[in-house]
Write a protein that holds these residues in place. Structure first.
Motif, mmCIF file in Angstrom:
data_model
loop_
_atom_site.group_PDB
_atom_site.id
_atom_site.type_symbol
_atom_site.label_atom_id
_atom_site.label_comp_id
_atom_site.label_asym_id
_atom_site.label_seq_id
_atom_site.Cartn_x
_atom_site.Cartn_y
_atom_site.Cartn_z
ATOM 1 N N TYR A 32 0.787 -1.074 -0.339
ATOM 2 C CA TYR A 32 -0.048 0.006 0.180
ATOM 3 C C TYR A 32 0.695 1.120 0.115
ATOM 4 N N ALA A 33 1.067 2.032 -0.155
ATOM 5 C CA ALA A 33 1.186 3.760 -0.236
ATOM 6 C C ALA A 33 0.264 3.723 0.521
ATOM 7 N N MET A 34 1.216 4.821 1.385
ATOM 8 C CA MET A 34 1.031 5.624 2.568
ATOM 9 C C MET A 34 0.722 6.994 2.422
ATOM 10 N N GLY A 35 -0.174 7.457 3.541
ATOM 11 C CA GLY A 35 -0.166 9.194 3.360
ATOM 12 C C GLY A 35 -0.557 9.302 4.556
ATOM 13 N N TRP A 36 0.202 10.795 4.537
ATOM 14 C CA TRP A 36 -0.335 11.603 5.822
ATOM 15 C C TRP A 36 -0.911 13.171 5.542
ATOM 16 N N PHE A 37 -2.546 13.220 6.028
ATOM 17 C CA PHE A 37 -3.385 13.974 5.710
ATOM 18 C C PHE A 37 -3.392 14.822 7.581
ATOM 19 N N ARG A 38 -3.846 16.409 7.090
ATOM 20 C CA ARG A 38 -4.534 17.015 8.112
ATOM 21 C C ARG A 38 -4.951 18.424 8.129
ATOM 22 N N GLN A 39 -6.555 17.819 8.714
ATOM 23 C CA GLN A 39 -7.229 18.945 8.604
ATOM 24 C C GLN A 39 -7.076 19.930 10.424
ATOM 25 N N ALA A 40 -7.247 21.275 9.954
ATOM 26 C CA ALA A 40 -7.468 22.586 11.191
ATOM 27 C C ALA A 40 -8.793 22.728 10.708
ATOM 28 N N PRO A 41 -9.380 23.391 12.133
ATOM 29 C CA PRO A 41 -11.063 23.473 12.227
ATOM 30 C C PRO A 41 -11.309 24.562 10.593
ATOM 31 N N GLY A 42 -12.374 24.307 10.487
ATOM 32 C CA GLY A 42 -13.029 25.616 9.644
ATOM 33 C C GLY A 42 -12.093 25.222 8.283
ATOM 34 N N LYS A 43 -11.564 24.242 8.096
ATOM 35 C CA LYS A 43 -10.044 23.994 6.964
ATOM 36 C C LYS A 43 -10.761 22.561 6.416
ATOM 37 N N GLU A 44 -10.214 21.913 4.731
ATOM 38 C CA GLU A 44 -9.863 21.342 3.919
ATOM 39 C C GLU A 44 -9.430 20.319 4.675
ATOM 40 N N ARG A 45 -9.261 18.650 4.773
ATOM 41 C CA ARG A 45 -8.207 18.171 4.671
ATOM 42 C C ARG A 45 -7.274 18.065 3.460
ATOM 43 N N GLU A 46 -5.921 18.585 4.530
ATOM 44 C CA GLU A 46 -4.651 18.415 3.290
ATOM 45 C C GLU A 46 -3.982 17.721 3.040
ATOM 46 N N PHE A 47 -3.117 17.006 1.979
ATOM 47 C CA PHE A 47 -1.929 16.604 2.270
ATOM 48 C C PHE A 47 -0.603 16.613 2.302
ATOM 49 N N VAL A 48 -0.097 16.196 3.292
ATOM 50 C CA VAL A 48 0.921 16.093 3.852
ATOM 51 C C VAL A 48 1.695 15.699 3.311
ATOM 52 N N ALA A 49 2.255 14.368 3.622
ATOM 53 C CA ALA A 49 2.466 13.338 2.831
ATOM 54 C C ALA A 49 2.265 11.835 2.446
ATOM 55 N N ALA A 50 3.163 11.525 1.437
ATOM 56 C CA ALA A 50 3.114 10.396 1.081
ATOM 57 C C ALA A 50 4.067 9.394 1.034
ATOM 58 N N ILE A 51 4.507 8.202 0.729
ATOM 59 C CA ILE A 51 5.524 7.181 0.438
ATOM 60 C C ILE A 51 4.349 6.413 0.034
ATOM 61 N N ARG A 52 5.193 5.471 -1.469
ATOM 62 C CA ARG A 52 4.555 4.635 -1.848
ATOM 63 C C ARG A 52 5.056 3.148 -1.809
ATOM 64 N N GLY A 53 4.060 2.450 -1.773
ATOM 65 C CA GLY A 53 4.746 1.000 -1.396
ATOM 66 C C GLY A 53 6.198 0.504 -1.744
ATOM 67 N N SER A 54 6.142 -0.696 -1.065
ATOM 68 C CA SER A 54 7.227 -1.500 -1.312
ATOM 69 C C SER A 54 7.512 -2.294 -2.908
ATOM 70 N N GLY A 55 8.323 -1.802 -3.642
ATOM 71 C CA GLY A 55 8.246 -2.951 -4.701
ATOM 72 C C GLY A 55 8.564 -2.490 -5.773
ATOM 73 N N GLY A 56 9.590 -2.280 -6.868
ATOM 74 C CA GLY A 56 9.423 -1.943 -8.087
ATOM 75 C C GLY A 56 10.266 -1.485 -8.220
ATOM 76 N N ARG A 57 10.979 -0.551 -8.887
ATOM 77 C CA ARG A 57 11.267 0.552 -9.380
ATOM 78 C C ARG A 57 11.466 1.883 -8.950
#
Length: 126
Positions: A32-57
């Motif tokens: 699985y790819a894994m991601g971190w998101f965050r959401q502050a009060p009154g704001k939309e959920r936003e992307f923080v960071a992601a890491i690809r699944g293992s395997g492959g180039r």
């Protein structure tokens, strides 16, 4: 089915550090790819960071939002079924509920992820 449980949030002073952890269930965590998101009060959920699944180039490649690049680091330990978010030089603007997510690809949009944790609160005091 994947279940995700975040931990490590808390109250920290500006300039300080925290490390978030996200423990995953399931035998196929490494794919699985894994991601971190965050959401502050009154704001939309936003992307923080992601890491690809293992395997492959492209396995293990990481991606960051511009706002956290150079301060946050995402990493995964497939033996422990855990993904981490090391957060340094924290600012007041980093205050939010932080969520980890799992999906087939390391996208920057919430809809690209299939599974979500319950979130952990990070509060940065100035």
């Amino acid at each position: 089915q994947v279940q995700l449980v975040e931990s490590g949030g808390g109250l920290v002073q500006a300039g300080g550090s925290l490390r978030l952890s996200c423990a995953a269930s399931g035998r196929t965590f490494s794919t699985y790819a894994m991601g971190w998101f965050r959401q502050a009060p009154g704001k939309e959920r936003e992307f923080v960071a992601a890491i690809r699944g293992s395997g492959g180039r492209s396995g293990g490649i990481t991606y960051y939002a511009d706002s956290v690049k150079g301060r946050f680091t995402i990493a995964r330990d497939n033996a422990k079924n855990t993904v981490y978010l090391q957060m340094n030089s924290l600012k007041g603007g980093d205050t939010a509920v932080y969520y980890c997510a799992a999906g087939p690809a390391s996208g920057r949009w919430p809809y690209e992820y299939d599974y979500w944790g319950q979130g952990t609160q990070v509060t940065v005091s100035s």
